[in-house]
Design an enzyme around this catalytic site. Structure first.
Site, PDB file in Angstrom:
ATOM      1  N   ALA A  22       0.616  -1.425  -8.842  1.00 52.29           N
ATOM      2  CA  ALA A  22       0.568  -2.517  -7.858  1.00 52.29           C
ATOM      3  C   ALA A  22       1.893  -2.815  -7.185  1.00 52.29           C
ATOM      4  O   ALA A  22       1.930  -3.508  -6.166  1.00 52.29           O
ATOM      5  CB  ALA A  22       0.032  -3.781  -8.532  1.00 52.29           C
ATOM      6  N   ALA A  23       2.996  -2.310  -7.729  1.00 51.24           N
ATOM      7  CA  ALA A  23       4.289  -2.553  -7.100  1.00 51.24           C
ATOM      8  C   ALA A  23       4.605  -1.533  -6.002  1.00 51.24           C
ATOM      9  O   ALA A  23       5.597  -1.683  -5.282  1.00 51.24           O
ATOM     10  CB  ALA A  23       5.401  -2.523  -8.151  1.00 51.24           C
ATOM     11  N   ILE A  77       0.901   1.138  -1.554  1.00 52.41           N
ATOM     12  CA  ILE A  77      -0.521   0.834  -1.382  1.00 52.41           C
ATOM     13  C   ILE A  77      -0.854  -0.491  -2.052  1.00 52.41           C
ATOM     14  O   ILE A  77      -1.561  -1.327  -1.495  1.00 52.41           O
ATOM     15  CB  ILE A  77      -1.404   1.969  -1.936  1.00 52.41           C
ATOM     16  CG1 ILE A  77      -1.204   3.246  -1.109  1.00 52.41           C
ATOM     17  CG2 ILE A  77      -2.881   1.564  -1.909  1.00 52.41           C
ATOM     18  CD1 ILE A  77      -1.933   4.461  -1.665  1.00 52.41           C
ATOM     19  N   ARG A 128       3.667  13.928  -7.164  1.00 51.24           N
ATOM     20  CA  ARG A 128       4.348  15.229  -7.204  1.00 51.24           C
ATOM     21  C   ARG A 128       5.732  15.086  -6.588  1.00 51.24           C
ATOM     22  O   ARG A 128       5.887  14.565  -5.484  1.00 51.24           O
ATOM     23  CB  ARG A 128       3.536  16.274  -6.443  1.00 51.24           C
ATOM     24  CG  ARG A 128       4.101  17.682  -6.562  1.00 51.24           C
ATOM     25  CD  ARG A 128       3.118  18.712  -6.044  1.00 51.24           C
ATOM     26  NE  ARG A 128       3.597  20.068  -6.217  1.00 51.24           N
ATOM     27  CZ  ARG A 128       2.852  21.157  -6.043  1.00 51.24           C
ATOM     28  NH1 ARG A 128       1.579  21.022  -5.683  1.00 51.24           N
ATOM     29  NH2 ARG A 128       3.342  22.359  -6.220  1.00 51.24           N
ATOM     30  N   ASP A 131     -10.649   9.352   4.142  1.00 52.18           N
ATOM     31  CA  ASP A 131     -10.968  10.552   4.916  1.00 52.18           C
ATOM     32  C   ASP A 131     -12.174  10.298   5.828  1.00 52.18           C
ATOM     33  O   ASP A 131     -12.194  10.722   6.983  1.00 52.18           O
ATOM     34  CB  ASP A 131     -11.267  11.720   3.974  1.00 52.18           C
ATOM     35  CG  ASP A 131     -10.163  11.916   2.954  1.00 52.18           C
ATOM     36  OD1 ASP A 131      -9.016  12.154   3.359  1.00 52.18           O
ATOM     37  OD2 ASP A 131     -10.455  11.821   1.748  1.00 52.18           O
ATOM     38  N   HIS A 174     -10.633  15.346  -2.364  1.00 55.00           N
ATOM     39  CA  HIS A 174      -9.679  14.624  -1.517  1.00 55.00           C
ATOM     40  C   HIS A 174      -8.407  15.475  -1.455  1.00 55.00           C
ATOM     41  O   HIS A 174      -7.408  15.210  -2.119  1.00 55.00           O
ATOM     42  CB  HIS A 174      -9.393  13.236  -2.086  1.00 55.00           C
ATOM     43  CG  HIS A 174      -8.347  12.480  -1.324  1.00 55.00           C
ATOM     44  ND1 HIS A 174      -8.507  12.138  -0.003  1.00 55.00           N
ATOM     45  CD2 HIS A 174      -7.132  12.001  -1.691  1.00 55.00           C
ATOM     46  CE1 HIS A 174      -7.433  11.482   0.411  1.00 55.00           C
ATOM     47  NE2 HIS A 174      -6.587  11.389  -0.596  1.00 55.00           N
TER      48      HIS A 174
END
Length: 335
Positions: free
Chosen positions: A17-18, A21, A97, A164, A192
């Protein structure tokens, strides 16, 4: 924060949450964009220990917004405590990544994260908790979560391909010169990832077949597919940051339709556990066209699949199969 009764309150967990998004998503959730009108929100925010100060800052900002629907905001770095009594879990947290990392390295990190979170959700969340996995590799993370939380109904574990789906609608709207709201029933099949298949064969624009309205099959079978697949990379190129606002909005769309239902004659795209429909191997978390009613999703059946579509759908299924096999290898090595 306004008072409310227990029956009115939906407890929503946002992990990671930080991050970007989470920061965009939390206020949307507190404004009712995910759960809809008439419900109060008890918001739980979870992140790792080193992000605890940033998480505290997010809480302060949410409180300062004084959302009418928000009855509480709590922050956690302990997964089990965060999952207590959760109705909706939005799994944004994951290991990204980094430069020089192999795909297996990323999967190995996420296997550990989602195995732990699965256990916490299974033991602490509501028995009918609705889960949407956002963190990449979203489909495989969701399959890992489902594997290690067998007490949670299979239909309650999903991953987000709504971003998407929304990108496909927007591209069709822009190309046709029509409002996006007039574009219906595009489909995202598969992973996705760059193998996803944005399918317009059943889509409509102002009630007419999208192919007929666009009038350019070369574009729809070529550039359109490429643009939707690579939209995230294009946003990173432009912003120097990954999609946050659009991802957060799409999470809310995903949850809202799941809870309140899709409109008559319309479907959306969700990553769900395959039952073998359309020849997709059973057990894969794969994006299908779905309708929602009564808090449950159903795969749309009986759609015609042409040879080109079949090939693209199978390519994405193959990638997902290989991805999960690699995740299983990571699990075995960490045991």
């Amino acid at each position: 924060m306004p008072a409310s009764t227990v029956d009115d309150v939906v407890t929503v967990l946002i992990t990671g949450a930080a991050g970007q998004i989470g920061y965009a998503l939390a206020p949307m959730v507190c404004a009712g964009a995910a759960t809809g009108p008439g419900k109060k929100i008890a918001l739980k925010l979870l992140d790792v220990e080193f992000a605890s100060e940033a998480l505290r800052g997010v809480k302060m900002e949410i409180m300062d917004c004084a959302f009418d629907a928000c009855v509480s905001v709590d922050v956690f770095t302990d997964c089990e405590k965060a999952c207590e009594g959760v109705d909706v879990a939005i799994m944004v947290g994951g290991f990204p990544r980094k430069q020089g990392m192999e795909r297996k390295d990323v999967l190995g990190k996420n296997v550990a994260i989602y195995k732990q979170q699965a256990s916490a959700l299974a033991s602490k969340a509501k028995k009918d908790v609705k889960i949407v996995v956002v963190a990449n590799p979203a489909n495989t993370n969701a399959k890992i979560l489902a594997k290690f939380a067998p007490s949670i109904p299979r239909g309650n574990v999903t991953c987000m391909t709504r971003l998407d789906h929304n990108r496909a609608l927007a591209q069709l709207g822009e190309r046709s010169g029509k409002a996006t709201i007039e574009v219906k029933n595009a489909i995202i099949w598969g992973n996705h990832s760059s193998t996803q298949y944005p399918d317009v064969n059943h889509a409509t624009i102002e009630g007419k077949p999208a192919r007929e309205v666009i009038g350019n099959d070369a574009y729809l079978d070529g550039d359109f597919v490429d643009v939707v697949r690579a939209r995230g990379a294009a946003i990173i190129e432009a912003r120097k940051l990954s999609s946050a606002l659009s991802a957060a909005s799409s999470v809310c769309d995903h949850v809202y339709d799941w809870i309140h239902g899709t409109k008559e004659g319309e479907w959306t795209s969700m990553g769900v556990i395959s039952d073998g429909s359309y020849g997709v191997p059973e057990g894969l978390v794969y994006s299908f066209p779905v309708t929602c009613t009564g808090g449950k999703w159903q795969i749309v059946q009986g759609l015609s699949i042409d040879e080109r579509s079949r090939k693209l759908m199978d390519e994405s299924a193959k990638e997902l199969t290989e991805e999960f096999e690699l995740a299983e290898q990571c699990l075995a090595e960490s045991a």
